[in-house]
Design a protein around this motif. Structure first.
Motif, PDB file in Angstrom:
ATOM      1  N   ASP A 124      -5.025   4.496  -1.556  1.00  0.00           N
ATOM      2  CA  ASP A 124      -4.210   4.925  -2.690  1.00  0.00           C
ATOM      3  C   ASP A 124      -2.757   4.487  -2.542  1.00  0.00           C
ATOM      4  O   ASP A 124      -2.112   4.102  -3.528  1.00  0.00           O
ATOM      5  CB  ASP A 124      -4.283   6.448  -2.838  1.00  0.00           C
ATOM      6  CG  ASP A 124      -5.673   6.937  -3.224  1.00  0.00           C
ATOM      7  OD1 ASP A 124      -6.463   6.104  -3.719  1.00  0.00           O
ATOM      8  OD2 ASP A 124      -5.958   8.125  -3.025  1.00  0.00           O
ATOM      9  N   ALA A 125      -2.221   4.551  -1.324  1.00  0.00           N
ATOM     10  CA  ALA A 125      -0.805   4.236  -1.126  1.00  0.00           C
ATOM     11  C   ALA A 125      -0.576   2.757  -0.810  1.00  0.00           C
ATOM     12  O   ALA A 125       0.437   2.183  -1.230  1.00  0.00           O
ATOM     13  CB  ALA A 125      -0.225   5.092   0.002  1.00  0.00           C
ATOM     14  N   LEU A 126      -1.492   2.130  -0.091  1.00  0.00           N
ATOM     15  CA  LEU A 126      -1.309   0.753   0.350  1.00  0.00           C
ATOM     16  C   LEU A 126      -2.355  -0.152  -0.306  1.00  0.00           C
ATOM     17  O   LEU A 126      -2.208  -0.547  -1.446  1.00  0.00           O
ATOM     18  CB  LEU A 126      -1.383   0.676   1.874  1.00  0.00           C
ATOM     19  CG  LEU A 126      -0.416   1.605   2.631  1.00  0.00           C
ATOM     20  CD1 LEU A 126      -0.663   1.528   4.115  1.00  0.00           C
ATOM     21  CD2 LEU A 126       1.022   1.268   2.310  1.00  0.00           C
ATOM     22  N   VAL A 175       7.003   2.114   9.047  1.00  0.00           N
ATOM     23  CA  VAL A 175       7.429   2.112   7.653  1.00  0.00           C
ATOM     24  C   VAL A 175       6.824   0.866   7.024  1.00  0.00           C
ATOM     25  O   VAL A 175       6.945  -0.238   7.573  1.00  0.00           O
ATOM     26  CB  VAL A 175       8.959   2.097   7.525  1.00  0.00           C
ATOM     27  CG1 VAL A 175       9.380   1.844   6.077  1.00  0.00           C
ATOM     28  CG2 VAL A 175       9.546   3.425   8.007  1.00  0.00           C
ATOM     29  N   VAL A 176       6.146   1.044   5.890  1.00  0.00           N
ATOM     30  CA  VAL A 176       5.448  -0.067   5.243  1.00  0.00           C
ATOM     31  C   VAL A 176       5.981  -0.234   3.822  1.00  0.00           C
ATOM     32  O   VAL A 176       5.994   0.723   3.039  1.00  0.00           O
ATOM     33  CB  VAL A 176       3.921   0.170   5.192  1.00  0.00           C
ATOM     34  CG1 VAL A 176       3.224  -1.060   4.606  1.00  0.00           C
ATOM     35  CG2 VAL A 176       3.383   0.487   6.577  1.00  0.00           C
ATOM     36  N   VAL A 177       6.440  -1.423   3.505  1.00  0.00           N
ATOM     37  CA  VAL A 177       6.899  -1.744   2.157  1.00  0.00           C
ATOM     38  C   VAL A 177       5.839  -2.618   1.503  1.00  0.00           C
ATOM     39  O   VAL A 177       5.360  -3.581   2.107  1.00  0.00           O
ATOM     40  CB  VAL A 177       8.250  -2.484   2.176  1.00  0.00           C
ATOM     41  CG1 VAL A 177       8.741  -2.740   0.752  1.00  0.00           C
ATOM     42  CG2 VAL A 177       9.282  -1.679   2.955  1.00  0.00           C
ATOM     43  N   GLN A 178       5.450  -2.261   0.269  1.00  0.00           N
ATOM     44  CA  GLN A 178       4.432  -3.018  -0.455  1.00  0.00           C
ATOM     45  C   GLN A 178       5.076  -3.678  -1.674  1.00  0.00           C
ATOM     46  O   GLN A 178       5.588  -2.983  -2.550  1.00  0.00           O
ATOM     47  CB  GLN A 178       3.295  -2.106  -0.912  1.00  0.00           C
ATOM     48  CG  GLN A 178       2.723  -1.226   0.192  1.00  0.00           C
ATOM     49  CD  GLN A 178       3.300   0.169   0.168  1.00  0.00           C
ATOM     50  OE1 GLN A 178       3.347   0.823  -0.866  1.00  0.00           O
ATOM     51  NE2 GLN A 178       3.744   0.662   1.305  1.00  0.00           N
ATOM     52  N   ILE A 179       5.066  -5.013  -1.702  1.00  0.00           N
ATOM     53  CA  ILE A 179       5.712  -5.757  -2.779  1.00  0.00           C
ATOM     54  C   ILE A 179       4.658  -6.586  -3.516  1.00  0.00           C
ATOM     55  O   ILE A 179       3.963  -7.398  -2.890  1.00  0.00           O
ATOM     56  CB  ILE A 179       6.813  -6.679  -2.235  1.00  0.00           C
ATOM     57  CG1 ILE A 179       7.883  -5.851  -1.514  1.00  0.00           C
ATOM     58  CG2 ILE A 179       7.443  -7.490  -3.366  1.00  0.00           C
ATOM     59  CD1 ILE A 179       8.983  -6.667  -0.919  1.00  0.00           C
ATOM     60  N   SER A 188       6.190   3.432   2.199  1.00  0.00           N
ATOM     61  CA  SER A 188       5.343   4.420   2.858  1.00  0.00           C
ATOM     62  C   SER A 188       5.775   4.612   4.305  1.00  0.00           C
ATOM     63  O   SER A 188       6.206   3.661   4.968  1.00  0.00           O
ATOM     64  CB  SER A 188       3.872   3.993   2.838  1.00  0.00           C
ATOM     65  OG  SER A 188       3.415   3.792   1.519  1.00  0.00           O
ATOM     66  N   THR A 189       5.658   5.843   4.780  1.00  0.00           N
ATOM     67  CA  THR A 189       5.844   6.158   6.191  1.00  0.00           C
ATOM     68  C   THR A 189       4.503   6.624   6.739  1.00  0.00           C
ATOM     69  O   THR A 189       3.892   7.542   6.191  1.00  0.00           O
ATOM     70  CB  THR A 189       6.901   7.257   6.394  1.00  0.00           C
ATOM     71  OG1 THR A 189       8.144   6.825   5.828  1.00  0.00           O
ATOM     72  CG2 THR A 189       7.094   7.558   7.867  1.00  0.00           C
ATOM     73  N   VAL A 190       4.029   5.961   7.783  1.00  0.00           N
ATOM     74  CA  VAL A 190       2.711   6.254   8.347  1.00  0.00           C
ATOM     75  C   VAL A 190       2.887   6.713   9.784  1.00  0.00           C
ATOM     76  O   VAL A 190       3.527   6.030  10.591  1.00  0.00           O
ATOM     77  CB  VAL A 190       1.803   5.003   8.320  1.00  0.00           C
ATOM     78  CG1 VAL A 190       0.415   5.346   8.839  1.00  0.00           C
ATOM     79  CG2 VAL A 190       1.729   4.422   6.912  1.00  0.00           C
ATOM     80  N   GLU A 203       3.356   9.362   3.944  1.00  0.00           N
ATOM     81  CA  GLU A 203       4.257   9.721   2.847  1.00  0.00           C
ATOM     82  C   GLU A 203       4.523   8.459   2.034  1.00  0.00           C
ATOM     83  O   GLU A 203       4.772   7.389   2.600  1.00  0.00           O
ATOM     84  CB  GLU A 203       5.559  10.299   3.385  1.00  0.00           C
ATOM     85  CG  GLU A 203       5.357  11.545   4.245  1.00  0.00           C
ATOM     86  CD  GLU A 203       6.640  11.976   4.934  1.00  0.00           C
ATOM     87  OE1 GLU A 203       7.643  11.220   4.863  1.00  0.00           O
ATOM     88  OE2 GLU A 203       6.652  13.063   5.545  1.00  0.00           O
ATOM     89  N   HIS A 204       4.492   8.582   0.705  1.00  0.00           N
ATOM     90  CA  HIS A 204       4.556   7.385  -0.140  1.00  0.00           C
ATOM     91  C   HIS A 204       5.422   7.642  -1.365  1.00  0.00           C
ATOM     92  O   HIS A 204       5.401   8.724  -1.952  1.00  0.00           O
ATOM     93  CB  HIS A 204       3.139   6.997  -0.589  1.00  0.00           C
ATOM     94  CG  HIS A 204       3.100   5.806  -1.503  1.00  0.00           C
ATOM     95  ND1 HIS A 204       3.312   4.521  -1.061  1.00  0.00           N
ATOM     96  CD2 HIS A 204       2.872   5.719  -2.841  1.00  0.00           C
ATOM     97  CE1 HIS A 204       3.215   3.688  -2.080  1.00  0.00           C
ATOM     98  NE2 HIS A 204       2.949   4.383  -3.172  1.00  0.00           N
ATOM     99  N   ALA A 205       6.191   6.618  -1.736  1.00  0.00           N
ATOM    100  CA  ALA A 205       6.958   6.627  -2.982  1.00  0.00           C
ATOM    101  C   ALA A 205       6.891   5.225  -3.570  1.00  0.00           C
ATOM    102  O   ALA A 205       6.702   4.240  -2.853  1.00  0.00           O
ATOM    103  CB  ALA A 205       8.410   7.030  -2.734  1.00  0.00           C
ATOM    104  N   ALA A 206       7.040   5.120  -4.902  1.00  0.00           N
ATOM    105  CA  ALA A 206       6.940   3.807  -5.544  1.00  0.00           C
ATOM    106  C   ALA A 206       7.843   3.748  -6.764  1.00  0.00           C
ATOM    107  O   ALA A 206       8.121   4.767  -7.409  1.00  0.00           O
ATOM    108  CB  ALA A 206       5.497   3.519  -5.956  1.00  0.00           C
TER     109      ALA A 206
END
Length: 313
Positions: free
Chosen positions: A15-17, A116-120, A46-48, A36-39
């Motif tokens: 759902d988050a990634l 910390v994961v950034v999804q672009i 996201s912080t995993v 934890e996820h925000a978009a």
């Protein structure tokens, strides 16, 4: 969110990634993890935090979940190993790695860790090609460290002032593009033509909302001739018109999702189109549906966060 079940954990990652399988290390039951996820505008942060495990994105999962993302992982605690396209990289605290969600990859975590994961969305990075896992060691004073600190700061800010973090999140795109350019600048596999192509794509992405954008303006902004401009885009298999249209539709999609009360005329103007009719034609061509249909799907939680359609795939 927190979870004690690996099935729920895989769902949380999906759902988050992106859709991945997750398997805890032997002897590490019960499993525990926090995500934890925000978009904003399709860009995710996201912080995993979790225990030792193996995470895999397989060809089968990619076929079921076609999101096209650049995943930027910044290791903050623990150690992991990333593999993609026959290449691998060991990640220690202070290492940033880039993964392409359109190709299989695997992450192995030997102990408890945090990232910390950034999804672009790849639609925001046209012309950018990653070959295998790309890792960047972050020294104390280099540009990679500055960008990583910005992203880590967003992760902390998200807990205290999520609105401020969300407003700053889109700036991560340009910063990460610059880091990718720097990591490959001295690579023997990257030609002058490829660098020119990246510069063109970045300039067009930054100015696609300008309705007067044309070949003359792009060439001048990139410091190249119109002939070089056309040749670079032809090598990528597209035209300037196609690129601008696709990026404008991507911007329109974000507006349709994030600002549901905005009129189609306003969406068109803010995306760089001449009017609602032009938006409608371009949207139908690129996304395979009308703006109204896309907005309705977004309100129901069904719309993809990136541009879809044959021109992007």
């Amino acid at each position: 969110m927190a979870t004690e079940d690996t099935g729920n954990w895989a769902d949380a990652i999906r759902d988050a990634l992106v859709a991945c399988s997750s398997r805890p290390a032997k002897g590490e039951e019960p499993f525990a993890g926090r995500l934890e996820h925000a978009a904003l505008g399709g860009i995710g942060l996201s912080t995993v935090v979790s225990g030792p495990q193996q995470v895999a994105r397989t060809s089968r999962l990619i076929a079921r979940d076609r999101r096209e993302l650049l995943l930027v992982n910044i290791q903050t605690e623990g150690q992991s190993l990333a593999r993609q396209d026959g290449r691998s990289a060991t990640l220690l605290p202070g290492t940033m790695t880039f993964l392409d969600s359109t190709r299989p990859f695997m992450l192995e975590f030997s102990g408890s860790f945090s990232q910390v994961v950034v999804q672009i969305p790849r639609a925001l990075l046209p012309g950018r090609s990653l070959v295998g896992v790309t890792a960047l060691e972050l020294d104390d004073h280099g540009p990679g460290r500055l960008v990583a600190d910005f992203l880590l700061g967003l992760g902390r800010q998200r807990r205290n002032e999520p609105g401020v973090a969300a407003a700053l999140l889109p700036h991560a795109v340009g910063l990460l593009e610059s880091v990718l350019d720097l990591t490959t600048r001295d690579s023997a596999t990257q030609t002058s033509a490829e660098l020119t192509s990246q510069r063109i794509h970045r300039f067009v992405r930054q100015h696609a909302h300008d309705p007067s954008l044309d070949a003359t303006g792009v060439a001048a902004g990139c410091g190249c001739s119109r002939r070089t401009l056309y040749r670079a885009l032809a090598a990528d298999g597209q035209t300037l018109t196609t690129l601008i249209r696709r990026l404008r539709v991507a911007r329109a999609q974000r507006l349709l999702r994030d600002r549901p009360t905005l009129t189609l005329t306003a969406v068109a103007v803010q995306s760089g189109f001449g009017g609602a009719a032009q938006l409608h034609r371009a949207f139908q061509s690129v996304a395979g549906m009308t703006p109204g249909t896309y907005r309705a799907a977004a309100m129901d939680g069904e719309a993809s966060p990136t541009v879809v359609g044959s021109e992007v795939r």
